[in-house]
Design a protein around this motif. Structure first.
Motif, mmCIF file in Angstrom:
data_model
loop_
_atom_site.group_PDB
_atom_site.id
_atom_site.type_symbol
_atom_site.label_atom_id
_atom_site.label_comp_id
_atom_site.label_asym_id
_atom_site.label_seq_id
_atom_site.Cartn_x
_atom_site.Cartn_y
_atom_site.Cartn_z
ATOM 1 N N HIS A 91 27.117 -29.272 21.961
ATOM 2 C CA HIS A 91 26.352 -28.035 21.766
ATOM 3 C C HIS A 91 27.081 -27.119 20.787
ATOM 4 O O HIS A 91 26.473 -26.541 19.869
ATOM 5 N N ALA A 92 28.396 -26.979 20.940
ATOM 6 C CA ALA A 92 29.185 -26.118 20.060
ATOM 7 C C ALA A 92 29.157 -26.621 18.618
ATOM 8 O O ALA A 92 29.011 -25.827 17.670
ATOM 9 N N ASP A 93 29.290 -27.919 18.442
ATOM 10 C CA ASP A 93 29.242 -28.494 17.091
ATOM 11 C C ASP A 93 27.892 -28.213 16.428
ATOM 12 O O ASP A 93 27.811 -27.895 15.231
ATOM 13 N N TYR A 94 26.818 -28.348 17.223
ATOM 14 C CA TYR A 94 25.471 -28.071 16.718
ATOM 15 C C TYR A 94 25.350 -26.618 16.267
ATOM 16 O O TYR A 94 24.831 -26.323 15.174
ATOM 17 N N GLU A 98 24.503 -25.165 12.553
ATOM 18 C CA GLU A 98 23.338 -24.303 12.328
ATOM 19 C C GLU A 98 23.745 -22.942 11.784
ATOM 20 O O GLU A 98 23.059 -22.372 10.931
ATOM 21 N N LEU A 99 24.853 -22.417 12.288
ATOM 22 C CA LEU A 99 25.341 -21.121 11.788
ATOM 23 C C LEU A 99 25.670 -21.198 10.303
ATOM 24 O O LEU A 99 25.329 -20.289 9.527
ATOM 25 N N ARG A 120 20.754 -14.784 16.862
ATOM 26 C CA ARG A 120 20.627 -15.556 18.099
ATOM 27 C C ARG A 120 21.722 -16.610 18.204
ATOM 28 O O ARG A 120 22.351 -16.787 19.257
ATOM 29 N N LEU A 121 21.956 -17.323 17.101
ATOM 30 C CA LEU A 121 22.977 -18.370 17.112
ATOM 31 C C LEU A 121 24.377 -17.787 17.326
ATOM 32 O O LEU A 121 25.195 -18.366 18.054
ATOM 33 N N THR A 122 24.638 -16.646 16.719
ATOM 34 C CA THR A 122 25.947 -16.004 16.875
ATOM 35 C C THR A 122 26.197 -15.604 18.320
ATOM 36 O O THR A 122 27.274 -15.840 18.877
#
Length: 412
Positions: A91-94, A98-99, A120-122
């Protein structure tokens, strides 16, 4: 190939029970073939699936995604590792990928959509970085001891409802108010809001109305305050000079005494609602938000279906109540199943997309009108995690948008 991605798919293929206990999203996977396997597993979630079933499901998604032999090899590589940690790493890698992409897109185009997604991603990435509790109860005991010395932070509303809720509305709760059209959901929420201001000090409320304008909403409160027929506000010249004066005075009085903000359809996006609540709850008052209503809230990912959108809405709003120790009232529609029932009484299963609404809510209030006397409205507290369930009876005077306790039924 990412070792975390490959290993976690191996574990999920080997042990079907993991799919029901650990969240795994196919979008998190950089390797598309592994992502397809995860999507197939999620479709089979809840069943004791076999590798052959996973393979058949994979074929319905993408004929070229993989073979049964590849799936069997993956499953054989399971070693019983820390699956939860692996899922967190994937999840963190994703999120990091995306960031990076979203930040670059925003830098090039300055799109509001990219800005919303970036925010949202941040926030999601920051939440993942928080240190988890070690389970030690020492700090919890200190917090508990301090709470015993403090005055209860409860906001009073209507006495029949407060009795069921343990004295009133307290922080950390998502409260669903649901009903069919014409049961007065919006008016009921506004009446609760008005009760909070009239019966309590140091209260701040935000009202997100996604299908009305600010003054369209406020005239409902003005009608209640002045006893001017609400229909007269639809055509301004229908008001007499005396009533126009009374309406202005009532409006000005609320501006001075109520710490109330009203947000309209510009805030229909979940991210916008979240941002406003996070900003406004810092008013050093007991904060309550009303969102009218769930079915009109949109999310950034347009690919999600209605149920997935509702899941995200309720999950994120519930998380806000817990993180900020606030109360959010979320209004919702009930399905037509109510109308086909002899007694006309709603049930929890009548909630539209009821899975997440019922699951994430602390309290669910179901509004229904008496078939013979439609002005009599029953507020059924059908779910209450921290208190009692029961019925609060009201009389709804539509002329003045006024909810009052039905003392013919309720004796206190």
């Amino acid at each position: 190939m990412n070792n975390n991605e490959m290993q976690i798919v191996s574990e999920f293929l080997s042990d079907p029970s993991l799919a029901t206990s650990i969240d795994l999203d196919s979008r998190w996977f950089d390797n598309q073939a592994l992502g397809t396997f995860v999507e197939a597993i999620n479709r089979l979630k809840g069943s004791n699936y076999t590798l052959e079933q996973v393979y058949r499901e994979v074929r319905t998604i993408n004929l070229m995604a993989g073979t049964l032999e590849e799936i069997e090899i993956l499953a054989s590589n399971a070693n019983g590792g820390d699956v939860e940690q692996m899922a967190e790493n994937v999840h963190a890698d994703y999120l990091d990928r995306e960031l990076a992409i979203t930040a670059q897109n925003y830098a090039l185009g300055r799109s509001i959509v990219d800005l919303d997604k970036l925010q949202r991603l941040t926030e999601e990435r920051q939440e993942m970085a928080l240190t988890r509790s070690d389970g030690n109860l020492q700090s919890a005991f200190v917090e508990f001891s301090q709470s015993l010395e403090q005055e209860p932070n409860i906001v009073e509303t209507y006495k029949p409802i407060d009795d069921l809720l343990g004295g009133g509305v307290s922080g950390g709760k998502l409260i669903i108010v649901a009903g069919r059209p014409a049961t007065g959901k919006t008016a009921f929420a506004l009446n609760i809001c008005e009760q909070m201001f009239e019966k309590n000090e140091n209260v701040a409320c935000d009202f997100f109305t996604l299908e009305m304008g600010q003054n369209e909403l406020m005239t409902r409160l003005i009608s209640k305050k002045t006893r001017i027929n609400s229909m007269l506000f639809l055509k301004r010249n229908a008001l007499s000079p005396e009533n126009r004066k009374k309406a202005k005075i009532a409006y000005m009085d609320m501006l001075q005494r109520y710490d109330l903000k009203v947000y309209t359809s510009e805030f229909s996006k979940l991210n916008s609602i979240r941002a406003a609540i996070k900003k406004n709850h810092k008013r050093n008052k007991r904060y309550i938000a009303f969102v009218d209503y769930a079915g009109l809230i949109t999310v950034t990912d347009s690919r999600k279906n209605e149920r997935q959108v509702m899941n995200e809405v309720t999950r994120e709003l519930k998380k806000l109540t817990t993180d900020l120790n606030i109360t959010i009232f979320l209004l919702s529609q009930l399905s037509r199943a109510v109308e086909g029932r002899a007694d006309g009484k709603p049930m929890l299963s009548d909630l539209k997309e009821s899975g997440s609404l019922e699951q994430d809510a602390n309290v669910v209030m179901l509004l229904s009108a008496d078939k013979d006397k439609p002005e009599k409205i029953c507020c059924d507290v059908a779910k209450n995690r921290e208190g009692m369930t029961g019925t609060a009876p009201f009389v709804f005077n539509k002329k003045f948008m006024d909810f009052s306790i039905d003392f013919d039924i309720w004796r206190g």
